[in-house]
Write an enzyme that holds these catalytic residues in place. Structure first.
Site, PDB file in Angstrom:
ATOM      1  N   HIS A 135      -3.370  -5.138   1.209  1.00 41.17           N
ATOM      2  CA  HIS A 135      -2.632  -5.781   2.609  1.00 41.17           C
ATOM      3  C   HIS A 135      -2.748  -7.222   2.951  1.00 41.17           C
ATOM      4  O   HIS A 135      -3.284  -7.066   3.905  1.00 41.17           O
ATOM      5  CB  HIS A 135      -3.191  -5.037   3.738  1.00 41.17           C
ATOM      6  CG  HIS A 135      -3.476  -3.527   3.842  1.00 41.17           C
ATOM      7  ND1 HIS A 135      -1.897  -3.003   3.840  1.00 41.17           N
ATOM      8  CD2 HIS A 135      -4.077  -2.520   2.985  1.00 41.17           C
ATOM      9  CE1 HIS A 135      -2.086  -1.161   4.328  1.00 41.17           C
ATOM     10  NE2 HIS A 135      -3.555  -1.405   3.281  1.00 41.17           N
ATOM     11  N   GLU A 153      -1.235  -8.618   5.129  1.00 39.39           N
ATOM     12  CA  GLU A 153      -0.670  -8.949   7.336  1.00 39.39           C
ATOM     13  C   GLU A 153      -1.997  -8.637   7.426  1.00 39.39           C
ATOM     14  O   GLU A 153      -2.610  -8.779   8.846  1.00 39.39           O
ATOM     15  CB  GLU A 153       0.761  -7.796   7.121  1.00 39.39           C
ATOM     16  CG  GLU A 153      -0.153  -5.737   7.356  1.00 39.39           C
ATOM     17  CD  GLU A 153      -0.141  -4.563   6.002  1.00 39.39           C
ATOM     18  OE1 GLU A 153      -0.356  -5.649   5.600  1.00 39.39           O
ATOM     19  OE2 GLU A 153      -0.714  -3.697   6.052  1.00 39.39           O
ATOM     20  N   CYS A 164       1.188  -1.307   0.157  1.00 36.87           N
ATOM     21  CA  CYS A 164       0.206  -0.330   0.105  1.00 36.87           C
ATOM     22  C   CYS A 164       1.119   1.587  -0.417  1.00 36.87           C
ATOM     23  O   CYS A 164       1.540   2.149  -1.201  1.00 36.87           O
ATOM     24  CB  CYS A 164      -0.760  -0.413   0.918  1.00 36.87           C
ATOM     25  SG  CYS A 164      -2.525   1.228   0.876  1.00 36.87           S
TER      26      CYS A 164
END
Lengths: 185, 291
Positions: A165, A167, A75
């Site tokens: 993302h 994560e 990002c």
């Protein structure tokens, strides 16, 4: 782990699930430790970019990437690595030969979740938060994922970027891909 | 496509972590805040210090003014609505605000009910003095929490009290026996599953910022060391002598909150800090609005 601002702890947790150690980089001294790869997390690119410049981290990190350090930007990290940002005059590390579009899906109401294939892997969860996408890539950039015709993941030799993302979900696919890059694949 | 709006909204708060959210009242101030490294701006007509001075009813800002700020910056824009005023929240959602702060800084519109935030697509941040309040707001749909502190005072004592209280209660629940969780849920007036989450994870289920009275880089570092994941600075910046410099210094203090040597450098020559008023001198305690 670049830890100037944003969601770096989430990346650290993903790496620890893979049994990979990490530490946080906030100042030039932190670069003295040895490491095999660098993650630039999501957050605000304007904040991270400003802190990169003012902490004196920008040039040394740029040099490390140009020298081949495996680097993964998510990002805001994608924007920091982009050579060109279409709707922003600023550029930061500018090491990856891509043109990106900032806040390309609009404000928070444009944030979304989807599942798409990443390289040869099917159905990888992808969370987009006020995300960018990649508009153009040079011939040396491999496109790894697209959503509705927009490029959302790509690799140029030692550099990996995702507009989403990885994560934020439990799926370790992308982090595993990156740690493989770090061990020379 | 299946998507969980609430999760996406919590995720945006995760992206703000390690950052500073600044109160601004004009597009010009918003640009200064962005250039100084704000991770988001709070658009409002009057900063809390001026609300205090002016008295009277304070309401949601003029949407035109908020749109001016949205056009001026590329970072997320947050705006406040009154506690319980769901119509103001609907208006803010209609102009595609990135986050709504259901805030005790404005005059409460409902003295019993907070907004049912699960009815909205845009995320909400809410203030809390203790863990019970934080979990009640989360149960109503808040995707981010901040301490209430005491806005518009430049006095950090209440933010410290609220953050310490929250952390102490989290530690207590973390070390409680499983069988005690039912009673704790009853005591805090919150659903059992939220208490169980805190017990298992030893943290709030959403991101937790410090707010209310933060005026210096040292204040920001103090709140981060006490467990805040980022900081709101309201009146502290644009009520001070040199807003640009102070704003940039607070941003760096949040990133490097344990490096005292750097904090010393950052604290030099910032010009006059906001004058501030002490907790005991205040007639109106905004933190008591909305339990």
């Amino acid at each position: 782990m670049l830890a100037l601002q944003g969601a770096f702890i989430e990346h650290e947790e993903m790496l620890s699930k893979l049994g990979v150690e990490s530490f946080e980089i906030r100042q030039k001294n932190d670069l003295l430790r040895s490491f095999d790869g660098l993650i630039i997390p999501g957050g605000e690119s304007t904040v991270q970019g400003k802190l990169l410049k003012e902490s004196g981290l920008l040039e040394p990190i740029r040099q490390l990437i140009l020298d081949g350090l495996p680097t993964f930007g998510t990002c805001a990290g994608l924007l920091l690595l982009s050579k060109r940002i279409e709707n922003d005059a600023r550029s930061y590390l500018a090491t990856m030969d891509i043109t990106s579009v900032r806040n390309a899906y609009g404000r928070q109401l444009g944030s979304f979740y989807t599942e798409e294939s990443f390289g040869s892997i099917d159905k990888v969860p992808m969370t987009f938060i006020r995300a960018p996408y990649i508009k153009e890539v040079s011939d040396s950039v491999e496109i790894l994922a697209t959503v509705d015709g927009k490029i959302v993941a790509a690799r140029q030799e030692n550099q990996l970027v995702t507009a989403f993302h990885p994560e934020l979900n439990d799926d370790l696919t992308i982090h595993r891909y990156f740690t493989n890059m770090c061990s020379g694949e | 496509m299946s998507e969980n709006r609430y999760e996406l909204n919590e995720n945006l708060a995760q992206m703000l972590k390690g950052g500073v959210i600044m109160d601004v009242t004009t597009p010009e101030q918003a640009r200064i805040a962005e250039a100084a490294g704000a991770c988001a701006v709070m658009a409002l007509e009057r900063i809390p210090a001026d609300n205090r001075a002016a008295g009277g009813v304070s309401r949601m800002s003029d949407p035109k003014m908020i749109k001016g700020i949205q056009d001026a910056v590329s970072i997320p824009v947050i705006a406040k609505c009154r506690i319980g005023h769901f119509a103001e929240a609907q208006i803010l959602e209609a102009i595609e605000i990135d986050y709504i702060d259901e805030s005790e800084v404005l005059s409460p519109a409902d003295d019993k009910y907070h907004i049912d935030k699960t009815k909205f697509k845009v995320p909400f941040v809410c203030g809390a003095k203790d863990l019970g309040e934080a979990l009640r707001r989360i149960n109503e749909g808040a995707a981010m929490i901040r301490t209430k502190g005491e806005p518009g005072t430049g006095d950090v004592v209440q933010a410290v009290r609220h953050m310490r209280l929250m952390q102490a209660e989290i530690r207590r629940i973390g070390s409680a026996a499983e069988g005690e969780l039912f009673d704790i849920a009853k005591e805090l007036r919150v659903p059992y599953d939220l208490v169980q989450y805190v017990h298992e994870n030893k943290k709030l289920p959403v991101v937790n910022f410090a707010a209310g009275g933060v005026a210096t880089p040292a204040d920001a570092a103090l709140m981060m060391q006490l467990g805040a994941e980022g900081v709101f600075v309201g009146s502290g910046i644009f009520k001070s002598g040199n807003p640009e410099k102070r704003a940039a210094a607070i941003v760096k203090a949040v990133t490097n909150f344990t490096d005292a040597k750097l904090l010393a450098e950052l604290s030099e020559d910032l010009g006059e800090a906001m004058v501030g008023i002490n907790e005991q001198e205040i007639e109106l305690l905004m933190a008591q609005r909305g339990e």
